[in-house]
Design an enzyme around this catalytic site. Structure first.
Site, PDB file in Angstrom:
ATOM      1  N   LYS A 162      48.348  40.243  50.557  1.00 20.14           N
ATOM      2  CA  LYS A 162      49.806  40.371  50.120  1.00 20.14           C
ATOM      3  C   LYS A 162      50.877  40.017  51.390  1.00 20.14           C
ATOM      4  O   LYS A 162      50.286  40.663  52.520  1.00 20.14           O
ATOM      5  CB  LYS A 162      49.690  41.659  49.575  1.00 20.14           C
ATOM      6  CG  LYS A 162      49.200  41.756  48.038  1.00 20.14           C
ATOM      7  CD  LYS A 162      49.835  40.856  47.184  1.00 20.14           C
ATOM      8  CE  LYS A 162      49.394  41.282  45.778  1.00 20.14           C
ATOM      9  NZ  LYS A 162      50.175  40.240  44.749  1.00 20.14           N
ATOM     10  N   ASP A 190      49.742  35.987  48.990  1.00 21.86           N
ATOM     11  CA  ASP A 190      50.739  36.131  48.052  1.00 21.86           C
ATOM     12  C   ASP A 190      51.962  36.683  48.455  1.00 21.86           C
ATOM     13  O   ASP A 190      51.960  37.851  48.887  1.00 21.86           O
ATOM     14  CB  ASP A 190      50.082  36.972  46.913  1.00 21.86           C
ATOM     15  CG  ASP A 190      51.054  36.971  45.625  1.00 21.86           C
ATOM     16  OD1 ASP A 190      52.046  36.492  45.675  1.00 21.86           O
ATOM     17  OD2 ASP A 190      50.565  37.669  44.682  1.00 21.86           O
ATOM     18  N   GLU A 216      51.056  31.740  47.485  1.00 23.26           N
ATOM     19  CA  GLU A 216      51.512  32.151  45.879  1.00 23.26           C
ATOM     20  C   GLU A 216      52.960  32.527  46.210  1.00 23.26           C
ATOM     21  O   GLU A 216      53.243  33.377  46.933  1.00 23.26           O
ATOM     22  CB  GLU A 216      50.516  33.317  45.531  1.00 23.26           C
ATOM     23  CG  GLU A 216      50.274  33.297  43.997  1.00 23.26           C
ATOM     24  CD  GLU A 216      49.585  34.546  43.602  1.00 23.26           C
ATOM     25  OE1 GLU A 216      49.906  35.357  42.627  1.00 23.26           O
ATOM     26  OE2 GLU A 216      48.345  34.469  44.013  1.00 23.26           O
ATOM     27  N   ASP A 242      53.324  31.983  40.642  1.00 24.32           N
ATOM     28  CA  ASP A 242      52.758  33.173  39.802  1.00 24.32           C
ATOM     29  C   ASP A 242      54.239  33.872  38.751  1.00 24.32           C
ATOM     30  O   ASP A 242      54.089  33.315  37.580  1.00 24.32           O
ATOM     31  CB  ASP A 242      52.263  34.428  40.438  1.00 24.32           C
ATOM     32  CG  ASP A 242      51.866  35.467  39.744  1.00 24.32           C
ATOM     33  OD1 ASP A 242      51.899  35.678  38.534  1.00 24.32           O
ATOM     34  OD2 ASP A 242      51.253  36.380  40.437  1.00 24.32           O
ATOM     35  N   LYS A 266      48.318  34.504  34.030  1.00 19.88           N
ATOM     36  CA  LYS A 266      48.101  35.915  33.720  1.00 19.88           C
ATOM     37  C   LYS A 266      48.332  36.358  32.289  1.00 19.88           C
ATOM     38  O   LYS A 266      49.287  35.801  31.670  1.00 19.88           O
ATOM     39  CB  LYS A 266      49.093  37.075  34.270  1.00 19.88           C
ATOM     40  CG  LYS A 266      48.530  37.067  35.979  1.00 19.88           C
ATOM     41  CD  LYS A 266      49.728  38.221  36.988  1.00 19.88           C
ATOM     42  CE  LYS A 266      49.169  38.134  38.239  1.00 19.88           C
ATOM     43  NZ  LYS A 266      50.394  38.609  39.080  1.00 19.88           N
TER      44      LYS A 266
HETATM   45 MG    MG Z   1      51.067  36.927  42.611  1.00 19.91          MG
END
Ligand code: MG
Length: 358
Positions: A162, A190, A216, A242, A266
């Protein structure tokens, strides 16, 4: 076959430690499980894991939407999945995780009726998935230490890191993580919408030097053109979207505009396996791969996500790791899949193959 009843039950998942991303800190999740009964004695289970800042839903809104959909769903044939999505979309806009709960229950029923696991219904490409593990934002030193432990102690080969708060700290973290894990471990980042265009071009150019393979959601979810621009400026590192990709329509826009090399699907963002399969088909036609990510889901939606990855050749990446951060990895359910380090193997039991009772 007809749907005769829908029951719902809230579950609360506690994380073992708070998880920090660019726009939030997450400590727990409250999800809704549903049980759909039929006149042939087959029950199917589904799950909604709402995340307010991504899906615009809360646990209370999910409960209301399931109550709203219930009268229309009762009497329908659970195998008519396209018709059920038409009913749900006609009834209410958005509310994708509530719709996902219904969608998953339909696939569970369908699998149980056919005596087949859901991954076979979806395409049956494989029954095994190699999954990544995510490292939340911390000091670069602490992140590197965590990366080393995931590789050496836990046996992971793909790390998702992250980023997106301070670009210079992000670059320093990637250097330290690469040093800590060596050259063979696959690294993805991400940014969770945390960069602007110039930050993104700068960060990606630096990330490439330490072998980061994909980044991402660099930019805000609405900035499709910006993503295409960043992609045109940086070579040798893949751009993933995303938060920009909620449904098949977003996927078509992103692919047509050359905005991404990979889409992160997702189930909670798109409304379940039916729409997720559509997103993957659109992406595949444009030569764009997919990954399946997750929210803070129980073993039920996690099994659904892993079934999706395993079943499709074009879904090359799996980020279904949230359960690894729970106090109870099984979330009170047995079955679904087994895990050996970073390799998850689906069971060949009908439907999602989970033992749930309520
Ligand atoms: Mg993500």
């Amino acid at each position: 076959m007809k749907i005769t009843d829908i029951k719902a039950e809230k579950v609360r998942i506690e994380l073992t430690f708070p998880f920090r991303v660019a726009f939030a800190e997450i400590n727990y999740s409250e999800n809704l499980l549903i049980k759909v009964s039929t006149d042939e004695g087959i029950d199917g289970y589904g799950e909604a894991a709402p995340l307010p800042f991504v899906t615009g839903e809360t646990i209370d809104s999910v409960v209301s939407v399931i109550s709203l959909l219930r009268p229309g769903l009762i009497g329908m044939n659970p195998l008519d999945i396209e018709k059920i999505h038409e009913l749900m979309d006609g009834c209410i806009y958005g509310n994708s995780s509530a719709k996902c709960a219904v969608d998953l229950a339909m696939y569970d029923i369908c699998g149980k009726l056919m005596g087949q696991p859901v991954y076979k219904l979806l395409g049956g490409y494989s029954n095994r998935v190699q999954n990544d593990i995510t490292i939340g934002i911390d000091t670069p030193e602490a992140m590197a230490e965590e990366a080393r432990a995931h590789v050496l102690k836990d046996g992971f080969h793909i790390l998702k890191i992250k980023a997106g708060i301070h670009v210079e700290e992000d670059i320093r973290a990637m250097h330290l993580i690469r040093e800590a894990v060596g050259p063979k471990i696959r690294l993805r980042v991400d940014a969770n919408q945390g960069y602007d265009t110039s930050d993104a071009i700068y960060a990606l150019t630096e990330f490439k030097k330490v072998g980061i393979e994909a980044v991402e959601q660099c930019l805000p979810y609405w900035d499709f053109e910006g993503s295409a621009y960043v992609r045109s400026k940086v070579n040798g590192i893949r751009i993933m979207l995303d938060e920009s990709i909620h449904n098949h329509l977003d996927a078509a826009r992103a692919c047509q505009g050359g905005c991404a090399d990979i889409l992160n699907i997702k189930l909670m963002k798109c409304g379940g396996l039916f729409r997720a399969s559509q997103i993957n088909s659109i992406a595949e036609a444009f030569g764009v791969n997919c990954m399946v990510g997750c929210m803070m889901e129980t073993k039920l939606a996690t099994t659904a996500g892993i079934s999706l990855v395993a079943s499709k050749k074009n879904i090359t990446e799996a980020d279904c790791d949230s359960f690894l951060f729970y106090a109870d990895e099984q979330t009170g359910m047995s079955g679904g899949f087994t895990r050996e380090n970073d390799v998850f193997t689906l069971l060949d039991a009908p439907g999602f193959g989970l033992n749930i009772s309520f």
